[in-house]
Design a protein around this motif. Structure first.
Motif, short mmCIF file in Angstrom:
data_model
loop_
_atom_site.label_atom_id
_atom_site.label_comp_id
_atom_site.label_asym_id
_atom_site.label_seq_id
_atom_site.Cartn_x
_atom_site.Cartn_y
_atom_site.Cartn_z
N MET A 127 -8.67 -4.58 4.87
CA MET A 127 -7.15 -4.76 4.65
C MET A 127 -6.82 -4.92 3.10
O MET A 127 -5.36 -5.09 2.95
CB MET A 127 -6.73 -6.04 5.60
N GLN B 298 3.86 -8.77 8.52
CA GLN B 298 2.81 -9.60 7.70
C GLN B 298 2.55 -10.79 8.35
O GLN B 298 1.35 -11.30 8.49
CB GLN B 298 3.72 -10.02 6.50
N ALA C 265 -4.46 -9.38 1.34
CA ALA C 265 -4.48 -9.79 2.72
C ALA C 265 -5.54 -10.54 3.07
O ALA C 265 -5.29 -11.46 3.77
CB ALA C 265 -4.37 -8.44 3.40
N GLN D 139 3.02 -4.97 1.30
CA GLN D 139 2.12 -4.28 1.97
C GLN D 139 2.54 -3.81 3.51
O GLN D 139 2.30 -2.97 4.16
CB GLN D 139 0.55 -4.73 1.87
N LEU D 140 2.80 -5.16 4.24
CA LEU D 140 2.94 -5.25 5.68
C LEU D 140 4.42 -5.44 6.12
O LEU D 140 4.70 -5.23 7.26
CB LEU D 140 2.28 -6.12 6.14
N ALA E 144 -4.24 -0.34 -0.03
CA ALA E 144 -3.60 -1.68 0.05
C ALA E 144 -3.50 -1.78 -1.30
O ALA E 144 -3.91 -1.45 -2.36
CB ALA E 144 -4.67 -2.92 0.55
N THR F 244 1.37 -8.95 0.10
CA THR F 244 1.08 -8.70 1.38
C THR F 244 2.41 -8.34 2.06
O THR F 244 2.58 -7.64 3.26
CB THR F 244 0.26 -9.74 2.45
N MET G 284 -1.39 -11.18 9.68
CA MET G 284 -2.14 -12.11 9.09
C MET G 284 -2.74 -13.14 10.10
O MET G 284 -3.88 -13.65 10.00
CB MET G 284 -1.66 -12.70 7.81
#
Ligand SMILES: Nc1ncnc2c1ncn2[C@@H]1O[C@H](COP(=O)(O)OP(=O)(O)OP(=O)(O)O)[C@@H](O)[C@H]1O
Ligand SMILES: [Mg+2]
Lengths: 236, 319, 261
Positions: free
Chosen positions: B85, B46, B89, B41-42, B220, B38, B50
């Protein structure tokens, strides 16, 4: 000179295609306190988010005489204290102390100075003693004050506030107005509270549909009924 | 109103320490991978994202609809989170939900939290994600695929969580598999209907009002990893169900522990960590071995997954 | 559902409240572990553990029965173990009339043991949250080497739990306000109601997503760079060490005595 905000021909379009700013120009001199007014959706919040690099549109944004880029971003964020519209967004930590300490912590201060800054800034907004509380359990006015304290703790040169008096009762609002008056920083405050504008700001900028449509002495603008009418505003 | 929306939160005491420890090892492995995935990913978003979305799942569990006198349908949320997501995630989001429910409200135990995270987080997320993507690839990009896929994915995710719980209870000697399995699967087949309808309705709302929000799940990380994890889960269950036919060993987990040679402590202990438990309903005492092998394979697959992740990371940077 | 909007923390001025949160967290875990390791039917040991937790509640000035009264949370899950008394082989001690099922003695012992373990463990957890502000608990988790990112996430979740749960409840209320029950009129079908609930979940998600964006912006504007940072908060004092050692030793002593006898 420092403590200036200088925006030239700023454009911004949100990722979903919504055009929010269409060429904004403004300059704010050191120590000046300026109100930013305009109807809902005018682009006020979007503009304010550019002033410390949260959003990066096309055009030029200079803060304290420096353009905002990856290199200056850290310094700009320390220099510009941005208080968000909704204090529930601003106060994101599990306790008030953690929240006020957040900025100083990321500025790399040592523990002693952090402690001191937390105390000083809570003092400045009249909120000593709530350090251990959960932000959620504060009242609306208390949240607003603490939100301002989180920014004061970073000792910024410029304060940027988004609708500071929204949702406050008259007495809390009065307290906040007095607080804003006392603070020495250069200030840009977006608001729908025309009473606040008339009372606390010598200069006002009117923005609508992503453009600056008027900029001048508050008294003069508030006397211009045609201007107010055409941008959905009212004199207090 | 002191009931969990979906009664899958195992309290402390219902699983043996050994079973609990295995759960923690597996859960921590998955969490470690999820944290890394994640992060890719983010990025900097993050942690706040989250955290806030975990609060969303917690709050969404409070939105209910009446089914019949006194009972109401709720959301568990693992499948929904995974579809929107991505599975990693969702693993993190559900981990936070379960941790807070346990730490703050004592909903689910501390020692057994590893399994609670796996049952309600990892298993629901990965099952939901894989099933959803599979139905969508079968039916194509259209509203029917979204609704049907969301429904089946959510329903199955709860079912898998419930089945896993039954295995863990049986492996701990808290309930015979022959009872726990049909009971858990049966009850949650019903509960899962609510999960299914809520999930697909939530997805179709997103489809209508903010289709971009559904694109996150499409891109994702974990698309290949998810299939691997789900295959591992399915294989573990199959192996666990059939192994005793090959080996009729009575002592379940203890036997496996001995074989692995990592639990000489257990052998030296003045009492047995695991109950000597047989299941009279089936008349075959070796069924516990199934469970042992199930758990063992889960561990092995967990480690394999970890290794696989590490090696693919070396070859291709990022997912 | 479990949203008690009241924070479970109970402010008191007590020895237990003043303890370093790490000590309380570690002792709670050790307690749960000890209880789980206690052999079946070791009633004396369970009594000793109960005494320990009641003493802690009393020392925390919560009243000795504080955790007792709140400890029935784990009870519904009891169903999961309900078969144990009937299916464990052993001498029968009771036969259910009509059905003819028999309760075996070892089965009964095992069943009661499972319940006791669950009941005692949950009491320890209740005491931990009642005497430790959640932020201190988070801090101690971070300090006990739980990954920083995970702890930070828990912090955000805790902060926005209340905000979003409030939003959810407001939506529930708004829906109820527009759901009149007209006598004689058919109620809307369950499927429809579930879809309404689903749409509410969907819009709650959108709000949460937007909120997370704004929260990130608020963090970034105060210098957040993706690294998790936190201040050191607590120092282990002499008293903390004494309690940590004292209680862990008594846990070990209870276990050892049980095993030896
Ligand atoms: N995250 C976003 N994504 C897409 N569009 C956005 C987003 N935020 C704002 N907008 C759009 O950009 C325009 C300007 O919005 P902005 O929030 O800057 O207005 P505002 O002047 O602050 O209004 P208000 O007085 O209501 O706070 C609006 O049309 C709004 O719909
Ligand atoms: Mg605004």
């Amino acid at each position: 000179m420092h403590h200036t905000i200088d925006v030239k021909n700023l454009h911004y379009t949100y990722p979903d295609g919504q055009v929010a700013l269409r060429g904004v120009d403004l300059y704010i001199a050191p120590g000046e306190k300026v109100a930013l007014v305009g109807p809902n959706g005018a682009g006020k919040s979007t503009l304010l988010l550019h002033l410390n690099g949260i959003l990066r549109g096309d055009g030029e944004v200079q803060v304290c005489g420096r353009p905002i880029n990856d290199k200056t971003l850290g310094a700009v964020r320390a220099a510009v204290g941005l208080v968000f519209q909704d204090p529930d967004d601003q106060l994101f930590s599990p306790s008030v102390f953690d929240d006020v300490a957040f900025g100083p912590l990321y500025m790399g201060l040592d523990e002693g100075s952090i402690q001191q800054r937390v105390e000083q800034s809570l003092d400045a907004v009249g909120m000593r003693g709530v350090e251990r509380r959960v932000p959620h359990h504060l009242s609306g006015g208390e949240k607003k004050r603490v939100a301002i304290a989180t920014v004061l703790a970073m000792e910024p040169e410029i304060l940027v506030l988004d609708e500071p008096t929204a949702g406050l009762d008259p007495r809390t609002r009065r307290g906040l107005i007095n607080l804003l008056r006392e603070l020495p920083q250069t200030m840009l405050v977006s608001t729908h509270d025309m009473g606040l504008v008339a009372e606390s700001f010598l200069r006002t900028i009117v923005i609508n549909e992503g453009r600056v449509v008027a900029d001048g002495p508050t008294q003069k603008l508030l006397a211009d009924d045609a201007l107010l009418e055409s941008h959905g505003l009212e004199a207090p | 109103m002191l009931q969990s929306p979906v009664p899958l939160h195992i309290p402390d005491g219902f699983l043996t320490p050994l079973v609990s420890a295995i759960g923690w090892i597996l859960a921590l492995t998955m969490i470690a991978i999820a944290l890394r995935q994640t992060r890719n990913q983010l990025g900097e978003r993050q942690i706040p994202m989250m955290g806030v979305l975990a609060a969303f799942i917690f709050a969404a569990q409070a939105i209910n609809f009446p089914i019949a006198a006194g009972t109401s349908g709720h959301l568990l949320g693992g499948a929904l989170a995974a579809i929107i997501m991505g599975p990693w995630a969702a693993t993190l989001i559900m981990t936070a939900v379960i941790a807070i429910q346990s730490l703050l409200f004592q909903d689910g135990g501390l020692l057994v939290m590893g399994w609670n995270i796996l049952n309600m987080g990892v298993f629901t997320a990965f099952t939901g994600y894989v099933v959803y993507r599979f139905t969508k690839s079968l039916l194509g990009r259209n509203p029917v695929a979204l609704i049907a896929g969301g429904f089946v994915a959510a329903w199955l995710s709860v079912e898998v969580g419930a089945i896993a719980t039954a295995f863990e209870l049986a492996a701990s000697g808290t309930s015979p598999l022959s009872l726990a399995l049909p009971a858990m699967a049966g009850v949650h087949a019903l509960i899962g209907l609510g999960e299914g309808v809520i999930t697909s309705a939530a997805l179709s709302l997103l489809q209508v009002s903010r289709p971009q929000a559904l694109e996150m799940g499409e891109t994702a990380p974990g698309r290949r990893g998810a299939i691997f994890v789900v295959t591992a889960m399915a294989l573990s269950i199959i192996v666990a169900l059939f192994s005793p036919l090959a080996s009729a060993h009575p002592d379940g987990l203890e036997f496996v522990a001995e074989q692995q040679g990592f639990l000489t402590i257990a052998a030296d202990a003045p009492y047995s960590i695991l109950p000597d438990y047989t299941i009279p309903f089936i008349g075959n005492p070796a069924v516990t071995t199934i469970l042992a092998v199930l758990v063992g394979t889960l561990v092995v697959f967990g480690l394999a997954l970890l290794l696989g992740r590490l090696t693919t990371r070396r070859q291709t940077t990022g997912d | 559902m479990h949203i008690s909007f009241l924070d479970p923390f109970q402010a008191r001025d007590s020895l237990v409240h003043r303890l370093d949160p790490r000590v309380k967290a570690v002792l709670t875990l050790l307690y749960v572990l000890a209880v789980s390791l206690t052999p079946q039917g070791a009633w004396a040991a369970f009594a000793a553990f109960l005494a320990l937790v009641l003493t802690a509640a009393w020392a925390a000035k919560l009243g000795w029965s504080y955790s007792l009264r709140r400890s029935f949370i784990a009870l519904p899950f009891m169903l999961a173990a309900l078969a144990v008394p009937f299916v464990t082989p052993g001498p029968a001690i009771y036969e259910v009339p009509v059905l003819g099922w028999t309760v075996s003695e070892p089965g009964f012992v095992r069943f009661v043991t499972i319940l006791l373990r669950a009941w005692l463990a949950v009491q320890a957890a209740i005491l931990l949250t009642a005497t430790t502000p959640f932020t201190d608990l988070l801090w101690s988790l971070r300090n006990l080497r739980i990954p920083q990112a995970l702890v930070a996430m828990l912090g955000f979740m805790y902060r926005y739990l209340f905000v979003l749960a409030d939003e959810a409840l407001r939506m529930n209320r708004a829906r109820a306000a527009r759901s009149p029950r007209i006598v004689g009129a058919p109620r809307p079908p369950i499927g429809w109601q579930a879809r309404v609930a689903g749409s509410m979940v969907g819009s709650l998600f959108l709000r949460a997503l937007e909120r997370s964006e704004r929260v990130y912006a608020a963090m970034a504007s105060r210098g957040y760079d993706g690294e998790v940072r936190a201040l050191v908060r607590f120092q282990m004092l002499g008293l903390d060490w004494i309690v940590l050692l004292g209680v862990s030793l008594s846990l070990v002593a209870i276990l050892t005595l049980t095993l030896v006898i």
